[in-house]
Design an enzyme around this catalytic site. Structure first.
Site, PDB file in Angstrom:
ATOM      1  N   GLU A  20      -8.074  -0.241   6.107  1.00  0.00           N
ATOM      2  CA  GLU A  20      -7.679  -1.458   6.809  1.00  0.00           C
ATOM      3  C   GLU A  20      -7.647  -1.309   8.324  1.00  0.00           C
ATOM      4  O   GLU A  20      -7.212  -0.272   8.851  1.00  0.00           O
ATOM      5  CB  GLU A  20      -6.284  -1.879   6.357  1.00  0.00           C
ATOM      6  N   GLU A  77      -8.383  -5.123   4.798  1.00  0.00           N
ATOM      7  CA  GLU A  77      -8.178  -6.177   5.797  1.00  0.00           C
ATOM      8  C   GLU A  77      -8.924  -5.758   7.055  1.00  0.00           C
ATOM      9  O   GLU A  77      -8.819  -4.609   7.502  1.00  0.00           O
ATOM     10  CB  GLU A  77      -6.701  -6.382   6.104  1.00  0.00           C
ATOM     11  N   TRP A 136       5.613 -12.405  -1.342  1.00  0.00           N
ATOM     12  CA  TRP A 136       4.339 -11.814  -1.725  1.00  0.00           C
ATOM     13  C   TRP A 136       4.434 -10.293  -1.665  1.00  0.00           C
ATOM     14  O   TRP A 136       5.239  -9.724  -0.935  1.00  0.00           O
ATOM     15  CB  TRP A 136       3.219 -12.263  -0.778  1.00  0.00           C
ATOM     16  N   GLN A 147       0.805  -1.215   0.000  1.00  0.00           N
ATOM     17  CA  GLN A 147       0.000   0.000   0.000  1.00  0.00           C
ATOM     18  C   GLN A 147       0.852   1.285   0.000  1.00  0.00           C
ATOM     19  O   GLN A 147       2.001   1.299   0.390  1.00  0.00           O
ATOM     20  CB  GLN A 147      -0.945   0.015   1.214  1.00  0.00           C
ATOM     21  N   ASP A 192      -2.550  -2.298  13.853  1.00  0.00           N
ATOM     22  CA  ASP A 192      -2.884  -3.375  14.779  1.00  0.00           C
ATOM     23  C   ASP A 192      -1.800  -4.440  14.818  1.00  0.00           C
ATOM     24  O   ASP A 192      -1.883  -5.400  15.558  1.00  0.00           O
ATOM     25  CB  ASP A 192      -4.231  -4.013  14.414  1.00  0.00           C
ATOM     26  N   TRP A 251      -5.294   3.548   7.439  1.00  0.00           N
ATOM     27  CA  TRP A 251      -4.714   2.392   8.117  1.00  0.00           C
ATOM     28  C   TRP A 251      -4.658   2.617   9.629  1.00  0.00           C
ATOM     29  O   TRP A 251      -4.186   3.654  10.091  1.00  0.00           O
ATOM     30  CB  TRP A 251      -3.305   2.148   7.575  1.00  0.00           C
ATOM     31  N   ARG A 252      -5.168   1.654  10.338  1.00  0.00           N
ATOM     32  CA  ARG A 252      -4.998   1.599  11.800  1.00  0.00           C
ATOM     33  C   ARG A 252      -3.945   0.552  12.111  1.00  0.00           C
ATOM     34  O   ARG A 252      -3.987  -0.566  11.596  1.00  0.00           O
ATOM     35  CB  ARG A 252      -6.314   1.231  12.479  1.00  0.00           C
ATOM     36  N   TYR A 254      -6.831  -7.297  12.760  1.00  0.00           N
ATOM     37  CA  TYR A 254      -6.224  -8.566  13.157  1.00  0.00           C
ATOM     38  C   TYR A 254      -6.513  -8.906  14.624  1.00  0.00           C
ATOM     39  O   TYR A 254      -6.521 -10.075  14.988  1.00  0.00           O
ATOM     40  CB  TYR A 254      -4.696  -8.483  13.004  1.00  0.00           C
TER      41      TYR A 254
END
Length: 875
Positions: free
Chosen positions: A751, A773, A462, A437, A717, A714-715, A776
């Site tokens: 995310e 996402e 990946w 990202q 985690d 984005w957070r 998590y």
């Protein structure tokens, strides 16, 4: 568009016109055979100066051809109205004459206009009866920029000028519009008041929480006495919900006889920052048609005057020698290759693994040819300073590798390559761009049809998502193990190969055939409406400028390859260059003076909102400049106005919770901006990471018609060792909330938020590519419940929405803290034939956690046994 062929009569007309011009010039010089008396002649100022235009018919008729002094070359526009041609004289000048030498395609109606900043224009000549030929027009005006603004063509073709000549004398200074509110605390009166609690004085008291309101009838007015004659340059109206649809701004010397300096019948309320040109002791808002059934209501009426007090702390910007701060490195072709490479190596060594440090860097190349291996680490931007990517060619590489994570590129975030062309070394055919990202590859040209660009490390690792926009790849794009990718308005000479979960192509020449899933190729032929990202460049005179691309509709391919980009150019002298340590009060003072903003590389702390109130303001960041909201403030608020551009900026939460990091338009915004939308380009947000971060919401869009052009919200985690993360540490409910109508997102990444990732309440919304996402780190199912529903959808379309569309949308789970956690669904939307989704995918990453359904109660379960689930259409 191909050039048109003139018929024989048209060609003969052209020759007759040129002969007639020659005869007329001889006659003018020698009436009755006698030479005219000698006298000082105005100087031709426009020849060879930079010229831009609203459009060009084709590459053979550029704007520059109208100011090259060659009557055999011409500029011609697209076949539509309005169109304009603009020349930058390089300095302010007093204009006395403009000569237009028209080709057969002339303007029947046009204005000649001047400007000091290329944004605000004053008309010095206007006609609706133009007849073409050669027009020598005497004018009285001044400015750095002069343009012909055509509103009605005299033929079925576009506008076409052999020559556009501006005569005058250089010199003089640009008048400054002050930031002090000359109306604040001054005596105010009104035609009526709704009640005693809403007096006229409340609109000039400097308190945004008090207001004037009138009786519910037309007309009504509010007047302020400035105490003496003032030269008025700007009026700011902050409307309550009861606004004026039609009104005039008027000035007066005595309070009785009024002169109108601004008039509209299409007012939309909100905050209106209006540039005016007038003088008087009194100013009034004279409303003739209300926008609601109520009266007129103003929170504040602000008046700025020429010479009326700018903030002395706002320094001017030298556009030829700007101070970009210590973390910006500008190279030119004379810089030794070893010096350039040494600097690049030092930056990469420092930034290869530095994803949570405060360092930010920009490396800029002036037009020319270089030999360099640019290996980009975290928070580093490399960019060319040409008008075209091909103006700067790097023989070598502009690449991103993943060696620091043993080939795994899933954390290669926060870096950028822009506006360059790259020629690989002899014998090398592979360029690596192994990113995930917030790593745009934008406005780039990888030369050589034999070459390929690989979007992963080329081995076993990946990578997980990226953007390629306005880019030309002569060869092949190979996605390999890249999990998801969004390509927009690009050109792939030898096509594309590869697919994992979610590959989206929009307006891409050379895209693979549409197929979903396996290969998962979502192909949208055109981009409906977009503006490319503004960029910094150096013109032929050595002046730094910012080019603002024009809004384009229904496009395919790049904006620049084989064509002249449409748009406007702004001198860096019109920008306030923001250095780290500059407070929000100073930034806001610069904005109030009408300045644009350029943020230099670094972390910029603010303890009050940056308030963007003026239409068409440009805010551009270098080196992923970061604005951090401290003490629980909102970092930036944008008024409900036309055409604000925010680009290349990262917003970061502080340790005290902010209600939102960025707000576009106040709550209740309702103005339409379809013709000139606000746009956000490479704008990223981070909650936590280098430190604990907290924000209830991240980005809220209340304005209509906003365009998002690549954003990652984005957070934190999960992060590197020693970086604080956790369910109760970095708290954030929602990433993106859209309340405005007709908002469009291109390349949207959201995310790890703790409730809905995205909430979309406005109608007419469109999202092209969505990557998500889920968090998590829910410790257990009880911590991740939406009432009686297990978890929150990644993308929630509001229950009252009646029209919405999404293409190529993916949501993934990895509940590694507690794999027993279940999210009931990834997407949630009302059942309506006008709420439609195409090509959805859900993934349980490694089978860790469960997404029970794809959308609503439709689609299979993604879990350990069945890790990918696809749905081609809903409903």
């Amino acid at each position: 568009m191909t050039s048109r062929v003139l018929s024989a009569p048209a060609s003969r007309w052209r020759r007759r016109a040129l002969i007639g011009l020659a005869v007329a010039l001889v006659a003018a010089l020698s009436p009755a055979g006698v030479a005219p008396p000698a006298q000082a002649a105005p100087t031709l100022l426009s020849q060879g100066r930079p010229a831009t235009a609203s459009s060009t018919e084709n590459a053979g008729t550029p704007a520059a051809a109208a100011v090259d002094g060659n009557t055999g070359t011409r500029w011609s526009s697209a076949f539509s109205d309005p169109q304009w041609l603009q020349v930058d004289l390089g300095a302010r000048a007093t204009i006395s004459q403009v000569t237009l030498v028209w080709e057969g395609a002339y303007a029947r109606a046009f204005q000649l206009q001047t400007s000091d900043d290329g944004g605000t224009w004053t008309t010095v000549h206007s006609t609706t009866t133009g007849a073409g030929g050669t027009q020598n027009i005497t004018v009285t005006g001044a400015g750095r920029y002069v343009r012909m603004y055509g509103t009605a063509r005299g033929s079925a073709y576009g506008y076409s000028l052999w020559e556009f000549q501006v005569y005058g004398e250089t010199g003089g200074t640009t008048p400054t519009c002050g930031s002090v509110n000359a109306a604040q605390g001054r005596p105010a009166t009104a035609s009526s008041t709704e009640n005693a609690a809403l007096p006229a004085s409340a609109a000039v008291d400097g308190d945004g929480g008090t207001r004037w309101a009138s009786a519910a009838s037309d007309p009504q007015w509010l007047r302020v006495d400035l105490g003496g004659t003032q030269t008025i340059c700007r009026v700011v109206l902050t409307w309550e919900a009861a606004y004026a649809r039609a009104f005039q701004l008027q000035t007066s010397a005595d309070g009785n006889s009024w002169t109108t300096v601004y008039s509209t019948t299409t007012g939309a309320g909100g905050t209106q920052s209006l540039t005016v040109n007038g003088s008087g002791r009194y100013l009034r808002m004279y409303g003739t048609a209300r926008g609601t059934a109520y009266g007129y209501s103003l929170w504040e009426l602000q008046v700025n005057t020429t010479g009326g007090g700018g903030d002395p702390s706002i320094p001017p910007t030298d556009p030829r020698n700007p101070n970009f701060g210590p973390n910006t490195f500008v190279f030119d072709p004379s810089t030794p290759t070893g010096t350039i490479q040494s600097r690049l190596n030092t930056l990469f060594d420092q930034q290869e693994e530095n994803q949570f440090g405060p360092q930010r860097y920009a490396v800029l190349f002036k037009p020319g040819t270089y030999t360099a291996d640019v290996n980009l680490g975290f928070f580093t931007q490399v960019a060319g300073l040409g008008m075209s990517p091909d103006d700067v060619n790097l023989n070598g590489h502009v690449r991103v590798e993943a060696f620091w994570m043993n080939g795994n590129a899933t954390q290669n975030f926060w870096r950028a390559a822009e506006n360059l062309s790259v020629t690989l070394p002899a014998g090398v055919t592979v360029e690596r761009w192994a990113v995930s990202q917030a790593a745009p590859y934008r406005r780039m040209h990888l030369r050589g049809g034999q070459n390929q660009i690989q979007l992963w490390n080329g081995g076993d690792g990946w990578s997980s998502g990226g953007l390629m926009a306005d880019t030309r790849i002569d060869g092949l794009v190979v996605s390999g193990s890249q999990q998801q990718w969004y390509s927009r308005n690009s050109e792939f000479g030898n096509g594309w190969t590869g697919s994992v979960w979610n590959m989206v192509f929009q307006g891409v020449a050379g895209a693979p055939p549409p197929h979903f899933p396996n290969p998962s190729h979502t192909v949208i032929p055109q981009t409906p409406v977009v503006r490319e990202k503004p960029f910094l460049y150096v013109d032929g005179t050595g002046e730094y400028r910012v080019f603002v691309p024009a809004l384009r509709s229904n496009t395919t391919g790049t904006s620049w390859y084989g064509k002249t980009p449409a748009g406007s150019s702004i001198s860096l002298s019109q920008f306030f260059v923001v250095q780290p340590g500059t407070g929000a009060a100073t930034i806001n003072a610069a904005l109030a003076q009408g300045r644009h903003l350029l943020f230099t590389p670094g972390v910029h702390h603010v303890t009050e909102p940056i308030q963007v109130n003026r239409a068409d303001t440009v805010i551009l960041g270098l080196g992923l400049a970061t604005i951090q909201a401290d003490n629980g403030t909102v970092a930036m608020r944008v008024a409900d106005v036309d055409g604000v551009k925010v680009a290349g900026i990262m917003f970061e939460a502080g340790t005290t919770n902010s209600p939102v990091l960025m707000e576009v338009g106040p709550a209740g915004s309702a103005a339409g901006h379809a013709a000139n939308p606000t746009s956000l380009h490479d704008v990223f947000f981070r909650i936590g990471g280098p430190h604990v971060g907290k924000a209830t919401n991240t980005l809220t869009i209340n304005s209509d018609n906003v365009i998002g052009d690549h954003m990652w919200l984005w957070r934190a985690d999960h992060a590197a060792s020693g970086v604080p993360t956790g369910w109760t540490l970095n708290t954030a409910d929602t990433g993106l909330t859209v309340n405005g109508d007709n908002v469009t997102m291109y390349g949207l990444f959201v995310e790890h938020y703790q409730k809905y990732q995205t909430v979309w309440n406005g109608n007419g919304g469109r999202t092209y590519f969505y990557q998500n996402e889920m968090p998590y780190d829910p410790p257990n199912q009880a911590a991740f419940m939406n009432g009686s529903t297990r978890g929150y959808a990644a993308y929630k379309v509001g229950d009252g929405v009646t029209s919405h569309q999404g293409w190529g949308m993916g949501s993934y789970c990895y509940f590694n803290v507690n794999p027993a956690v279940v999210a009931e669904r990834a997407f949630e939307a009302p059942t309506n034939p006008n709420v439609r989704f195409t090509n959805l995918v859900t993934v349980s990453l490694g089978g860790v956690g469960t997404i029970n359904r794809v959308i609503n109660n439709t689609g299979g379960t993604a879990n350990t046994a069945n890790q990918q689930v696809y749905l081609t259409a809903y409903p």
